[in-house]
Design a protein around this motif. Structure first.
Motif, PDB file in Angstrom:
ATOM      1  N   ALA A 186      -4.512  -7.082   5.027  1.00 38.89           N
ATOM      2  CA  ALA A 186      -3.298  -6.477   4.484  1.00 38.89           C
ATOM      3  C   ALA A 186      -2.123  -6.614   5.437  1.00 38.89           C
ATOM      4  CB  ALA A 186      -3.535  -4.999   4.169  1.00 38.89           C
ATOM      5  N   GLY A 187      -0.939  -6.780   4.855  1.00 42.56           N
ATOM      6  CA  GLY A 187       0.285  -6.857   5.637  1.00 42.56           C
ATOM      7  C   GLY A 187       1.433  -6.211   4.884  1.00 42.56           C
ATOM      8  N   VAL A 188       2.607  -6.275   5.465  1.00 43.80           N
ATOM      9  CA  VAL A 188       3.807  -5.741   4.827  1.00 43.80           C
ATOM     10  C   VAL A 188       4.896  -6.803   4.891  1.00 43.80           C
ATOM     11  CG1 VAL A 188       3.240  -3.338   5.346  1.00 43.80           C
ATOM     12  CG2 VAL A 188       4.620  -4.660   6.974  1.00 43.80           C
ATOM     13  N   ILE A 219      -2.871  -3.115   9.546  1.00 43.31           N
ATOM     14  CA  ILE A 219      -1.760  -3.964   9.130  1.00 43.31           C
ATOM     15  C   ILE A 219      -1.734  -5.161  10.076  1.00 43.31           C
ATOM     16  CG2 ILE A 219       0.731  -4.114   8.785  1.00 43.31           C
ATOM     17  CD1 ILE A 219      -0.721  -2.221   6.837  1.00 43.31           C
ATOM     18  N   VAL A 220      -2.031  -6.348   9.544  1.00 41.21           N
ATOM     19  CA  VAL A 220      -2.186  -7.513  10.419  1.00 41.21           C
ATOM     20  C   VAL A 220      -0.982  -8.448  10.409  1.00 41.21           C
ATOM     21  CG1 VAL A 220      -4.693  -7.430  10.151  1.00 41.21           C
ATOM     22  CG2 VAL A 220      -3.332  -8.953   8.685  1.00 41.21           C
ATOM     23  N   GLU A 280      14.181  -4.779  16.612  1.00 37.81           N
ATOM     24  CA  GLU A 280      13.181  -3.733  16.368  1.00 37.81           C
ATOM     25  C   GLU A 280      11.886  -4.243  15.739  1.00 37.81           C
ATOM     26  OE1 GLU A 280      14.842  -0.566  14.079  1.00 37.81           O
ATOM     27  OE2 GLU A 280      16.285   0.015  15.611  1.00 37.81           O
ATOM     28  N   ILE A 281      11.982  -5.098  14.738  1.00 37.99           N
ATOM     29  CA  ILE A 281      10.785  -5.517  14.015  1.00 37.99           C
ATOM     30  C   ILE A 281       9.838  -6.294  14.921  1.00 37.99           C
ATOM     31  CG2 ILE A 281       9.894  -6.783  12.029  1.00 37.99           C
ATOM     32  CD1 ILE A 281      12.625  -6.391  10.701  1.00 37.99           C
ATOM     33  N   GLY A 282      10.387  -7.213  15.704  1.00 36.85           N
ATOM     34  CA  GLY A 282       9.550  -7.996  16.606  1.00 36.85           C
ATOM     35  C   GLY A 282       8.791  -7.143  17.604  1.00 36.85           C
ATOM     36  N   LEU A 339       7.287  -0.310   9.853  1.00 37.27           N
ATOM     37  CA  LEU A 339       6.080  -1.032  10.264  1.00 37.27           C
ATOM     38  C   LEU A 339       5.277  -0.209  11.254  1.00 37.27           C
ATOM     39  CD1 LEU A 339       4.225  -3.490  10.680  1.00 37.27           C
ATOM     40  CD2 LEU A 339       5.947  -4.403  12.260  1.00 37.27           C
ATOM     41  N   ALA A 340       5.961   0.370  12.247  1.00 34.78           N
ATOM     42  CA  ALA A 340       5.266   1.170  13.258  1.00 34.78           C
ATOM     43  C   ALA A 340       4.565   2.363  12.626  1.00 34.78           C
ATOM     44  CB  ALA A 340       6.257   1.630  14.320  1.00 34.78           C
TER      45      ALA A 340
END
Length: 312
Positions: free
Chosen positions: A145-147, A171-172, A188-190, A155-156
């Motif tokens: 599963a991912g987003v 969450i991979v 932020e996302i990275g 995400l966090a």
């Protein structure tokens, strides 16, 4: 093509993914077959689609090709759910599980390798969304599963919730836009992805096609910017700031004796945390150009120069 682990999972994916957003609309069956055949011949495995791409026609076309051309087991099939046809976000348990079953029917398979929550739905409790993910995995319909399109904090939060209790599905991966023309991910996302152990799957790694250099002298009649449904998608990257970056990419490409596409794609492919850029090509010839980037490794001084000219 080299393979990479998707985040901290055991799932191996080709370090270039094939995007199918235009399949069934701008890309017909014959062209899609040529793309998939060429991609697999080059060692590609990761194929990405979504339930809303071309109103489901993308999944239907991919499903037909799985039956007729490429054995399903040779591919890592990724799809998404959580965006309704009207554009409204819906990550409720009811909607997610219903659309997963519909996706499997269109694809003609009993499971997908990677199922991604396509967008964060603020109207649905996150724990409800993630409980649907857990059920999908427990039932065997989903392997990982991912987003997608999540902010760093979203995400966090999702990754922490899944890690907080044994047996929940990790969450991979996170799929998000990332290129030399769009480096917001690095704020932020990275960092959130690296902390969560989620592999980054950049979409639009060629700056919505602009980094190929095709728009340097105008808008080609056969380009996405010339189509009514994609012109607004490309237009934000046709300004003066983007032009400066595109020219730098073109200069680097000329010095290396490769295409601007190869320079732009290899730059994003080798960024920290990136597992596989997702490339969506209109034609098999365009895809072949992307596959040629596999053998390109940018010298450190060129990477640094591109970093500087495109610095966020």
């Amino acid at each position: 093509m080299r393979q990479r682990h998707l985040g901290q999972s055991g799932l191996l994916v080709s370090r270039l993914g094939l995007g199918t957003m235009t399949w069934g609309r701008d890309t017909g069956a014959e062209e899609a077959a040529a793309q998939l055949t060429g991609f697999v011949a080059a060692g590609g495995t990761l194929v990405d689609t979504a339930d809303v791409y071309s109103d489901g026609a993308s999944e239907e076309l991919l499903g037909a090709l799985l039956r007729e051309i490429v054995p399903r087991d040779e591919l890592v099939i990724a799809t998404k759910a959580a965006i309704r046809p009207d554009g409204r976000y819906d990550a409720s348990r009811r909607h997610l599980l219903h659309t997963l079953d519909a996706s499997l029917d269109r694809l003609g398979i009993d499971h997908v390798d990677l199922w991604q929550v396509h967008a964060y739905d603020s109207a649905t409790p996150l724990e409800e969304t993630l409980s649907a993910v857990d059920e999908a995995v427990a039932s065997g319909r989903v392997r990982y599963a991912g987003v997608s399109n999540y902010a760093g904090w979203q995400l966090a939060k999702a990754a922490a919730w899944q890690r907080s209790w044994p047996g929940r599905t990790p969450i991979v991966s996170v799929q998000t836009e990332y290129s030399l023309l769009h480096r917001d991910l690095e704020r932020e996302i990275g960092p959130a992805a690296l902390d969560a152990g989620a592999g980054i799957l950049p979409y639009s790694p060629l700056g919505r096609g602009v980094l190929t250099g095709k728009y340097r002298t105008g808008i080609p009649a056969d380009s996405r910017a010339a189509t009514p449904h994609l012109a607004d998608f490309v237009r934000p990257y046709l300004g003066e700031e983007s032009r400066r970056i595109v020219e730098s990419v073109a200069t680097a490409a000329e010095g290396l004796g490769v295409s601007p596409l190869a320079v732009a794609l290899s730059w994003v492919r080798d960024r920290p945390g990136v597992a596989a850029p997702i490339v969506g090509a209109r034609t098999s010839a365009q895809l072949l150009g992307a596959l040629e980037a596999e053998k390109v490794v940018l010298p450190e001084e060129i990477r640094d120069a591109l970093d500087d000219v495109s610095d966020i």
